[in-house]
Write an enzyme that holds these catalytic residues in place. Structure first.
Site, PDB file in Angstrom:
ATOM      1  N   GLU A   1      38.369 -16.851  50.684  1.00  0.00           N
ATOM      2  CA  GLU A   1      39.218 -15.691  50.360  1.00  0.00           C
ATOM      3  C   GLU A   1      40.368 -15.541  51.350  1.00  0.00           C
ATOM      4  O   GLU A   1      41.269 -14.713  51.143  1.00  0.00           O
ATOM      5  CB  GLU A   1      38.381 -14.412  50.329  1.00  0.00           C
ATOM      6  CG  GLU A   1      38.137 -13.738  51.657  1.00  0.00           C
ATOM      7  CD  GLU A   1      37.142 -14.456  52.558  1.00  0.00           C
ATOM      8  OE1 GLU A   1      36.996 -14.072  53.722  1.00  0.00           O
ATOM      9  OE2 GLU A   1      36.502 -15.433  52.089  1.00  0.00           O
TER      10      GLU A   1
ATOM     11  N   HIS B   1      36.169 -19.432  55.007  1.00  0.00           N
ATOM     12  CA  HIS B   1      36.531 -18.258  54.201  1.00  0.00           C
ATOM     13  C   HIS B   1      37.484 -18.645  53.070  1.00  0.00           C
ATOM     14  O   HIS B   1      38.693 -18.698  53.266  1.00  0.00           O
ATOM     15  CB  HIS B   1      37.187 -17.191  55.083  1.00  0.00           C
ATOM     16  CG  HIS B   1      36.224 -16.467  55.951  1.00  0.00           C
ATOM     17  ND1 HIS B   1      35.567 -15.325  55.544  1.00  0.00           N
ATOM     18  CD2 HIS B   1      35.779 -16.734  57.195  1.00  0.00           C
ATOM     19  CE1 HIS B   1      34.764 -14.910  56.510  1.00  0.00           C
ATOM     20  NE2 HIS B   1      34.876 -15.751  57.520  1.00  0.00           N
TER      21      HIS B   1
ATOM     22  N   CYS C   1      30.302 -17.809  54.997  1.00  0.00           N
ATOM     23  CA  CYS C   1      30.190 -17.626  56.441  1.00  0.00           C
ATOM     24  C   CYS C   1      28.758 -17.237  56.836  1.00  0.00           C
ATOM     25  O   CYS C   1      27.866 -18.070  56.779  1.00  0.00           O
ATOM     26  CB  CYS C   1      31.227 -16.609  56.920  1.00  0.00           C
ATOM     27  SG  CYS C   1      31.521 -16.696  58.702  1.00  0.00           S
TER      28      CYS C   1
END
Length: 356
Positions: A337, A335, A251
Site C-alpha cells: 500500500e 508494504h 508486515c
C-alpha cells in the site's frame, strides 16, 4: 532571531550526538532506528509501526514541504496513516523552517509541538546511521536543556500491538464481499486500498475472535514491536486456517501468519525502513522496489513443508513474504500500500480480492 535549545541524543552504549530542538521541548526515550527514504515524513510519523521509536532520517533535509491538513475521507485520514504521531521523536541533519507545498497548512515544527513530539536537528545523521548499521538498532534518549533527564525505554518488551490496535469493531466501505481486517496497528492506506476495490472492511481489535462473524477473506495488518507479544492474534489465525477462507498479511501480518503456520521469527540487526528495498518474487526473475518498516523477520528455515517463501530481499536474503503451497494464504513483509513509497506491488491487493 530564533532561539535554539540544545538537545542531546544519548545511545545506550554511551555514544552522544549534540543538536538543536525544533519540535516540542521535552526529553524522551525509545529505540533508535533509521529510515533511508527521501520523502514521506507525515506518513512515517503517523505509521503505528513506529510506536516507541526515535526515528532518524538519513535524507539530510526535513520539513521543506510542511504538513498536510487533518482531513478525513471515508472514515480514515486522507493524508495520514493513523490519528496521531506514533514516533517518540524525529532526528534530522537539517530542518527547513521555510516550507512550500500546495497541500501544506502548517510546518512540521508546529505539528510536532501540537502533538507534543520532540524533534532535533544539527547532528551528523550519516555518522549516527553508520553507527547503528555497525552495532544495530539500540535504545536511546533525547535530553533537551531545561527539560530534565529520562530513563531509557525499550518498547520491544511491551505489547505494542495491543497498545495501537483499535478498541472496538469498525466498518469501512461497502460491497458484496466482506474482509475482516485484524488491526495490529493498521496504516490507513491499507483500508483505502481495500475499500477502493469494492469490499466491505470489518476492522477488529488485535485479540478479537473474528471467526464468530461471517467473512469472505481475512487480512492481517502491519504493526509495531515483537510478534511474540501477539499470541492471541496467532491463535485466531490458526482458527481461520481451519475455516479455509483466503488470508493475506502485511508486515507484522506476515510474521503472525508465519507463526500461526509454525515458523519462527527473529529480530533483525537494524531492520528495513525505507522506500528502496528490492525484493524478488521466488520462482521468477520479477523484482520490485518496496516500501518497508519492520525490525523483525520470518526465519525461512523454520517454515513447515506445506509453506514456502513468496518474496526474498535482494540486499540481505531475508524473508519478504510467505505462501501456502495449496491453500489461498499468502503475505508480504513489505508494504504494497506504500504511503509513503513506491506503489509497484499494490497488485497484491488485487490478487487477494480475486481469491474471495
Amino acid at each position: 532571531m530564533r532561539q535554539f535549545k540544545r538537545a542531546v541524543l544519548l545511545l545506550e552504549d554511551g555514544t552522544t550526538f549534540e543538536g538543536k530542538s525544533f519540535g516540542y521541548e521535552a526529553s524522551t526515550a525509545g529505540e533508535v532506528v533509521f529510515n533511508t527514504a527521501m520523502t514521506g515524513y507525515p506518513e512515517s510519523l503517523t505509521d503505528p509501526s513506529y510506536e516507541g521509536q526515535i526515528l532518524v532520517t538519513t535524507y539530510p533535509i526535513l520539513g521543506n514541504y510542511g504538513v498536510p491538513p487533518r482531513r478525513e475521507k471515508d472514515d480514515v485520514s486522507e493524508y495520514y496513516e493513523s490519528d496521531k504521531i506514533h514516533c517518540q521523536a524525529i532526528v534530522a541533519q537539517d530542518y527547513s523552517y521555510d516550507h512550500s507545498h500546495w497541500q501544506a497548512d502548517r510546518s512540521l515544527a508546529q505539528w510536532l509541538q501540537e502533538e507534543k513530539i520532540p524533534g532535533i536537528y544539527g547532528i551528523d545523521t550519516r555518522q549516527l546511521t553508520k553507527h547503528l548499521r555497525e552495532h544495530g538498532s539500540m535504545l536511546g534518549k533525547i535530553v533537551i536543556d531545561g527539560c530534565g533527564d529520562v530513563d531509557f525505554y525499550d518498547p520491544n518488551v511491551e505489547n505494542l500491538v495491543g497498545k495501537v490496535s483499535c478498541k472496538e469493531v469498525e466498518v469501512h466501505g461497502d460491497g458484496e464481499k466482506t474482509v475482516v481486517l485484524v488491526d495490529c496497528g493498521v496504516k490507513h492506506n491499507i483500508i483505502r486500498c481495500l475499500t477502493r476495490r469494492g469490499v466491505k472492511v470489518v476492522r477488529v481489535p488485535w485479540n478479537y475472535d473474528f471467526t464468530t462473524i461471517p467473512y469472505d477473506g481475512l487480512f492481517i495488518s502491519n504493526g509495531p514491536g515483537n510478534p511474540d507479544m501477539a499470541e492471541a492474534t496467532v491463535a485466531n489465525i490458526r482458527k481461520a486456517m481451519e475455516i479455509g477462507k483466503p488470508i493475506c498479511g502485511i508486515c507484522m501480518g506476515n510474521q503472525l501468519l508465519a507463526k500461526a503456520a509454525g515458523a519462527k521469527t527473529y529480530k533483525l540487526k537494524y531492520g528495513h525502513r525505507s522506500h528502496n528495498q528490492p525484493v524478488r518474487r521466488v520462482g521468477t526473475e520479477n523484482c520490485f522496489i518496496t516500501s518497508q518498516n519492520h525490525g523483525f523477520a520470518v526465519d525461512n528455515a523454520t517454515l513447515p513443508e506445506e509453506w514456502e517463501p513468496l518474496f526474498i530481499n535482494m540486499n540481505d536474503g531475508t524473508n519478504e513474504g510467505i505462501r501456502h503451497k495449496s491453500k489461498p494464504y499468502f503475505s508480504a513483509q513489505f508494504h504494497p500500500e506504500a504511503s509513503s513509497g513506491p506503489k509497484d506491488t499494490e497488485f497484491l491487493f488485487d490478487e487477494f480480492i480475486n481469491m474471495l
